[in-house]
Design an enzyme around this catalytic site. Sequence first.
Site, mmCIF file in Angstrom:
data_model
loop_
_atom_site.group_PDB
_atom_site.id
_atom_site.type_symbol
_atom_site.label_atom_id
_atom_site.label_comp_id
_atom_site.label_asym_id
_atom_site.label_seq_id
_atom_site.Cartn_x
_atom_site.Cartn_y
_atom_site.Cartn_z
ATOM 1 C CD GLU A 40 50.398 72.290 64.969
ATOM 2 O OE1 GLU A 40 49.982 71.530 65.861
ATOM 3 O OE2 GLU A 40 50.407 73.534 65.088
ATOM 4 N NE ARG A 44 45.202 67.008 67.372
ATOM 5 C CZ ARG A 44 44.483 68.117 67.536
ATOM 6 N NH1 ARG A 44 43.220 68.137 67.162
ATOM 7 N NH2 ARG A 44 45.024 69.187 68.072
ATOM 8 C CB THR A 67 49.215 66.141 68.222
ATOM 9 O OG1 THR A 67 48.332 67.137 67.703
ATOM 10 C CG2 THR A 67 48.545 65.509 69.432
ATOM 11 C CE LYS A 127 49.233 73.738 70.624
ATOM 12 N NZ LYS A 127 49.164 72.461 69.881
#
Length: 214
Positions: A40, A44, A67, A127
């Site tokens: 994943e 960021r 993210t 999640k």
Amino acid sequence: MNPTDVLGGHRIVPVVVLDDPAKADALGAALVQGGLPVAEATFRTPEAAAVLRRLALNDDLVVGAGTVLTERQVDEAIEAGARFVVSPGLSAAVVRRCQDAGVPVIPGVATPSEIMLALDLGLDTVKFFPAEANGGLSTIKALAAAFPQVRFMPTGGITVDTAPTYLAHPSVAAVGGSWMVAGDLLKAGRWDDVAAKCAASTALYAPDLQGATA
């Protein structure tokens, strides 16, 4: 496709924060060598899309984007080769963009209300984030009792020591973690250590994986 189906039976998702695309090839090779060919790649860093694109070139690797906060990032992730999308929270716009593109999406939730919104959007896998800060497995157990149809991918503060307790719960489809791709390992290019930590991590759920691939 169910979001966890794309993981190919793997129940631990390495959460990667990498700001140097030049290291992506070696990282991907280490993940594959360690028997955990999933990543994943989180959005960021400024180079996140480039890192994802390089990882996605490895045909043995299942690469997703993490993210993801906006529809634009969904588009960037898919263009770069993401096969699944993960968000820290629940954005209806992000979910619908992924659904329109046919890409599995796992939004972040922490409350019953957010789970109900996810169900309204047609999702049954979410999640749980940040997991440890929100009560960890005890909270998941409480949520699972109210929502037995939902499967969780807890992420946030989970370690190699605590992962097995999460994985043992029937409502937990997978966990996200960064212990095998910690920043110091990536910065120093310690790819053998990454591979070894991946191999040790797969041993936490190996019976499940073997059953899925038998």
